[in-house]
Design an enzyme around this catalytic site. Structure first.
Site, PDB file in Angstrom:
ATOM      1  N   HIS A   2       3.382  -2.783   3.302  1.00 49.81           N
ATOM      2  CA  HIS A   2       3.534  -1.676   2.657  1.00 49.81           C
ATOM      3  C   HIS A   2       4.991  -1.552   1.860  1.00 49.81           C
ATOM      4  O   HIS A   2       5.793  -1.323   2.354  1.00 49.81           O
ATOM      5  CB  HIS A   2       3.933  -0.363   3.832  1.00 49.81           C
ATOM      6  CG  HIS A   2       2.147  -0.038   4.003  1.00 49.81           C
ATOM      7  ND1 HIS A   2       2.459  -1.488   5.285  1.00 49.81           N
ATOM      8  CD2 HIS A   2       0.888   0.433   4.444  1.00 49.81           C
ATOM      9  CE1 HIS A   2       0.831  -1.114   5.421  1.00 49.81           C
ATOM     10  NE2 HIS A   2       0.588  -0.500   5.533  1.00 49.81           N
ATOM     11  N   ASP A  53       0.568  -1.372  -0.144  1.00 44.57           N
ATOM     12  CA  ASP A  53      -0.166   0.127  -0.019  1.00 44.57           C
ATOM     13  C   ASP A  53       0.818   1.590   0.080  1.00 44.57           C
ATOM     14  O   ASP A  53       2.040   1.321   0.225  1.00 44.57           O
ATOM     15  CB  ASP A  53      -1.022  -0.004   1.235  1.00 44.57           C
ATOM     16  CG  ASP A  53      -1.745  -1.032   0.810  1.00 44.57           C
ATOM     17  OD1 ASP A  53      -1.768  -1.979  -0.131  1.00 44.57           O
ATOM     18  OD2 ASP A  53      -3.263  -0.916   1.994  1.00 44.57           O
TER      19      ASP A  53
END
Length: 725
Positions: A252, A100
Site C-alpha cells: 500500500h 493499493d
C-alpha cells in the site's frame, strides 16, 4: 383593422410586463449564484474526499459454491472477458509489486523514488478520488514506466453494489486517469480483495461482470500485510515468495503511515534482485500487450475538465476553510470583547458618584429632519414637548409632499419652529438646522422617532467633559411585537448597543445613530458639518469627529424609540443603504490609519475594528451556515450540530447580558435561534449586494422607507413604561 392591432400591441405589452415581473432581481441573483457556486465546490470536494456517495460497508465472507474450481485453484490474474473463466500466474523469478489505495501526496513519491533508485517497476491500483486530487503523481507513475490499474472511485465493496453503480465507479475512475495522464487501463483490482481461493458467491458475480466490461481482475498471491505495520523485517518476510516462484505482491502507498513500507521496499528490492528476481509491470511479466491505451478527443478533454474542476474545488474550499477559521476567530473574539468591555463600561457609568463633569442645564437645540413623515411627525414633536430638559425644536421639512410641515405648524407649540426647503437630502436638512439653531449643543433625531422625557437630559450630560464632541444615544425598536420587529429588537440591543459600550471603552465609537445623537456646535463647525459624501452621514460625521480629536461617548440612558422596517423589502432597503454607506465612510476616512496624535487612535483601533466586525466578518459569516448545512447533510452530523449549538449558546449569553444591561424583558430572546437561521441570512445577502455595488462602482440612491406611525409618544421615563405601540 386598427382595433385588432391595438389588441395585439396590448397583449404584447402585457406579456412583456409579465416577463419583467418574473425576472429575478439582480440583488437576489448574484448572491444566489455565489451561494450555489460555493455549495457546488463543497459538494465536489466532498465527492472526491469520499464524504458524499461513499459506501464503507464490507461484505462478510460467503460460500464459494458458485465459483468455478479453475478460479479457486488458479492464479491471481482472473480473465472473465468474453465468457472465459481462466487465470494467469506470474512466471518464476518475476515479481509484480502492486500498491493499493493511492496516490498519496506523502508516501507515493517516496515509493516511486525507491522504485526508481533500484530500476524496478510496479502496478499502482489507484482510486478515482485520490487520482483526481493528485493527478501529477499519476502522471509521474506513467512517465516512469509503471502501470496503473483501477481500484474504483470511492473504494466501496462492490458485492453490495448494483451493476449501474459498478459501471459508474469504473467510468469515474477512468475519467480521473484520462484527465491525469491521458490514458485508459484494462487492469482492475476490487477493493477488499484477497487471493483467488478467497473468491465467494458474492464477489464472483462481480468479477464476471467486470470481465464483461473488458477488464482483467488482478488479486494477489503474496500479501505483505504492510497495512498492519508489523515492522520492516516482517513485511519483507511476508512479501518474499518461496522457492523462487513468481508472485503478485500486495502493498500500500496510501491509507496511513507507510514509512515501514518504504523502508522495507528499499531493502527488499536489492535483496531479491541479487537472488535473480526481476520487478516488472504485470503485462511485462505476462508477456502481454500494455494495459494502457492513449485517450484522445472528447474523452481526453472531459478528463482534463474533471481534473481542473477538482483542483478548483480543492483550492476554493481550502480558501473557504481558512475563511471559516478566520470568521470563527472574529466571532468568538467579538463576543469576548463585547462581554468584557461592556461589563467595564457598565461598572464605570453606574458606579456611585459617577459624573461626566458639571451638570448641563442650559437649553439645547433639537433638529428633526423630516421628509414625508406625516404619519409620525406629530408623535415625534409631542414626545419632545414632554422633555425634562429645556429645548427648542427645529423641524426641517425637506421638500415633503404629504403636508408634514403643515401638521407641525397646526400644532401651534411653543419653541417649535418649522424650516422649509426644497428636497436636498438629510445632510443638507441637518446643516440648515445647524445654521438656524440658537444653542451650542445640538441634538439630532429622525422624524419617525420619539424620545422619553429624560432622553435629552441624559444625552447632553457627557458634554460636561470639554473633550466630548459627540454623544450616541440608545436607539430602541418601538414596533417589536412582530417577528421581524423582534429580530431587529435583538439586533439593536445586542448588536448595536452592546457594541457601543465596547467601542466607548476603546475610545473609538464608530457611529452616532441618526435616531438619537448630540453634538457640540463648535465640533460640527470644525469638521465642516454634515456631509453628503456617503449614504451613512451619521457614521461619516462620527469618524470625522474622531479624526479631529474629539471624544465620542455612549449615553445608555438616553433612550429613543424608533420605528423599524416592518417588511423584508423595507428592511432590505435600509440595511443596504447602511452597509454601503459604512463602506463609503471607511474608504473616505481610510487615511486615519496612518495619522498620528489623538486622531490616530481611531485609525489604529477603531477603523480596523469597524472594518473587521462590520464589513469583513459579516461577509465571511455565511461560511458558518454553508458548512453547517454541509455537515448536517453529509456529516459528521452530530459534531456539526453540537458546534452550531455551541456558537448559538455564546450568542444567547451575549444577548441575555445585553438585555440585562438595557433592562429589557428576556421573552424576545425566544426568537433568537430563528433569527440566526433566517434573519441573519438576509443580512448576509444585503452585505454581499453592497460589496458587489462597491466593487462594480455602482451608485446607490437614498431610499425613503414607508412609515406607519405605530410608535406613539412615551408614557414614562423607564423601560418598563415604554412607548404605546
Amino acid at each position: 383593422m386598427a382595433q385588432p392591432a391595438r389588441r395585439r400591441r396590448a397583449a404584447a405589452a402585457a406579456r412583456d410586463s409579465a416577463v419583467r415581473r418574473r425576472r429575478v432581481p439582480m440583488r437576489l441573483m448574484l448572491p444566489s449564484l455565489v451561494l450555489v457556486a460555493m455549495m457546488a465546490m463543497l459538494m465536489l470536494r466532498g465527492y472526491v474526499h469520499s464524504e458524499i456517495l461513499a459506501d464503507h460497508r464490507i461484505q462478510p465472507e460467503a460460500s464459494a459454491s458458485k465459483v468455478p474450481d479453475e478460479i479457486l485453484d488458479g492464479g491471481p490474474v482472473i480473465d472473465t472477458r468474453g465468457g472465459r473463466h481462466t487465470t494467469l500466474s506470474v512466471p518464476d523469478h518475476r515479481l509484480v509489486l502492486t500498491f493499493d489505495d493511492g496516490p498519496d501526496p506523502e508516501w507515493t513519491p517516496k515509493v516511486l523514488d525507491v522504485l526508481k533508485k533500484h530500476h524496478a517497476h510496479a502496478v499502482f491500483f489507484v482510486t478515482g478520488t485520490m487520482a483526481s486530487r493528485y493527478p501529477d503523481l499519476v502522471r509521474r507513475m506513467v512517465d516512469e514506466g509503471h502501470e496503473v490499474g483501477l481500484h474504483t472511485f470511492n473504494h466501496p465493496d462492490l458485492s453490495f453494489q448494483s451493476k449501474k453503480r459498478i459501471d459508474w465507479e469504473l467510468s469515474q475512475n477512468q475519467l480521473a486517469l484520462a484527465g491525469a495522464a491521458g490514458i485508459r487501463t484494462s487492469l482492475f483490482r476490487p477493493p477488499y480483495s484477497s487471493f483467488s481461493d478467497a473468491m465467494d458467491d458474492k464477489s464472483w458475480p462481480v468479477t464476471e461482470y467486470i470481465g464483461s466490461r473488458g477488464y482483467l481482475t488482478v488479486v494477489n498471491n503474496t500479501d505483505s500485510e504492510d497495512w498492519k505495520k508489523p515492522g520492516v523485517d516482517e513485511i519483507i518476510r511476508r512479501a518474499t515468495p518461496e522457492g523462487g516462484k513468481g508472485a503478485i505482491v500486495l502493498m500500500h502507498d496510501s491509507g496511513g503511515d507507510r514509512s515501514q513500507t518504504v523502508r522495507a521496499l528499499d531493502r527488499f528490492l536489492p535483496d531479491l534482485q541479487a537472488q535473480g528476481y526481476r520487478f516488472e509491470n504485470l503485462t511485462g511479466a505476462l508477456s502481454a500487450p500494455s494495459a494502457h491505451t492513449v485517450v484522445t478527443g472528447v474523452d481526453l478533454w472531459k478528463g482534463k475538465a474533471w481534473i481542473f474542476l477538482v483542483g478548483a474545488a480543492e483550492n476554493i474550499t481550502g480558501v473557504l476553510m481558512v475563511g471559516l477559521a478566520v470568521i470563527g476567530f472574529l466571532v468568538i473574539s467579538r463576543f469576548v470583547l463585547m462581554l468584557l468591555l461592556s461589563a467595564l463600561h457598565a461598572r464605570k457609568v453606574r458606579r456611585r458618584g459617577f459624573r461626566w463633569g458639571p451638570t448641563i442645564t442650559e437649553p439645547v437645540s433639537v433638529l428633526v429632519p423630516a421628509y414625508n413623515e406625516a404619519k409620525c411627525i406629530e408623535n415625534t414633536v409631542n414626545s419632545l414637548m414632554a422633555s425634562e430638559h429645556p429645548i427648542e425644536v427645529l423641524v426641517i421639512d425637506d421638500g415633503s409632499s404629504d403636508g408634514t410641515a403643515r401638521i407641525v405648524e397646526a400644532m401651534g407649540l411653543p419653541n417649535v419652529r418649522v424650516i422649509r426647503q426644497l428636497n436636498a437630502g438629510k445632510p443638507a436638512a441637518l446643516n440648515r438646522g445647524i445654521a438656524n439653531a440658537r444653542y451650542d449643543i445640538i441634538v439630532m433625531m429622525d422624524g419617525d422617532t420619539v424620545f422619553e422625557p429624560a432622553t435629552v437630559r441624559e444625552l447632553v450630560q457627557p458634554f460636561g467633559d470639554p473633550k466630548v464632541g459627540a454623544v450616541a444615544g440608545n436607539a430602541k425598536v418601538g414596533n417589536r411585537d412582530s417577528l421581524i420587529g423582534a429580530w431587529q429588537h435583538i439586533e439593536y440591543v445586542m448588536g448595536f448597543n452592546l457594541d457601543r459600550r465596547m467601542y466607548d471603552v476603546l475610545g473609538c465609537m464608530p457611529t452616532i445613530p441618526g435616531a438619537v445623537g448630540a453634538f457640540r456646535r463648535s465640533a460640527l463647525e470644525r469638521v465642516g458639518g454634515m456631509s453628503d459624501d456617503t449614504l451613512a452621514e451619521d457614521t461619516d460625521i462620527t469618524m470625522a469627529m474622531h479624526r479631529d480629536g474629539w471624544k465620542v461617548v455612549y449615553a445608555e440612558k438616553a433612550r429613543a424609540w424608533t420605528e423599524a422596517p416592518e417588511t423584508v423589502q423595507q428592511l432590505w432597503s435600509q440595511r443596504y443603504r447602511w452597509s454601503y454607506g459604512t463602506m463609503q465612510a471607511i474608504w473616505k476616512h481610510r487615511h486615519a490609519v496612518v495619522e498620528r496624535g489623538v486622531s490616530g487612535r481611531f485609525g489604529r483601533v477603531g477603523l480596523p475594528f469597524v472594518s473587521l466586525f462590520m464589513v469583513v466578518a459579516p461577509l465571511l459569516a455565511p461560511l458558518i451556515d454553508v458548512f453547517l448545512l454541509y455537515g448536517i447533510v453529509f456529516g459528521p452530523t452530530q459534531k456539526t450540530i453540537v458546534a452550531w449549538l455551541g456558537v448559538l449558546t455564546i450568542q444567547a449569553v451575549c444577548a441575555a447580558y445585553a438585555f440585562r444591561l438595557d433592562g429589557e424583558r428576556m421573552i424576545h430572546l425566544i426568537s433568537l435561534p430563528l433569527q440566526q437561521i433566517l434573519y441573519r441570512q438576509l443580512m448576509y445577502v444585503v452585505l454581499l449586494q453592497s460589496w458587489i455595488t462597491a466593487l462594480t462602482g455602482g451608485r446607490l440612491r437614498w431610499q425613503k422607507l414607508r412609515r406607519t406611525g405605530v410608535v406613539g409618544a412615551p408614557a414614562g421615563g423607564t423601560n418598563e413604561r415604554r412607548p404605546v405601540i
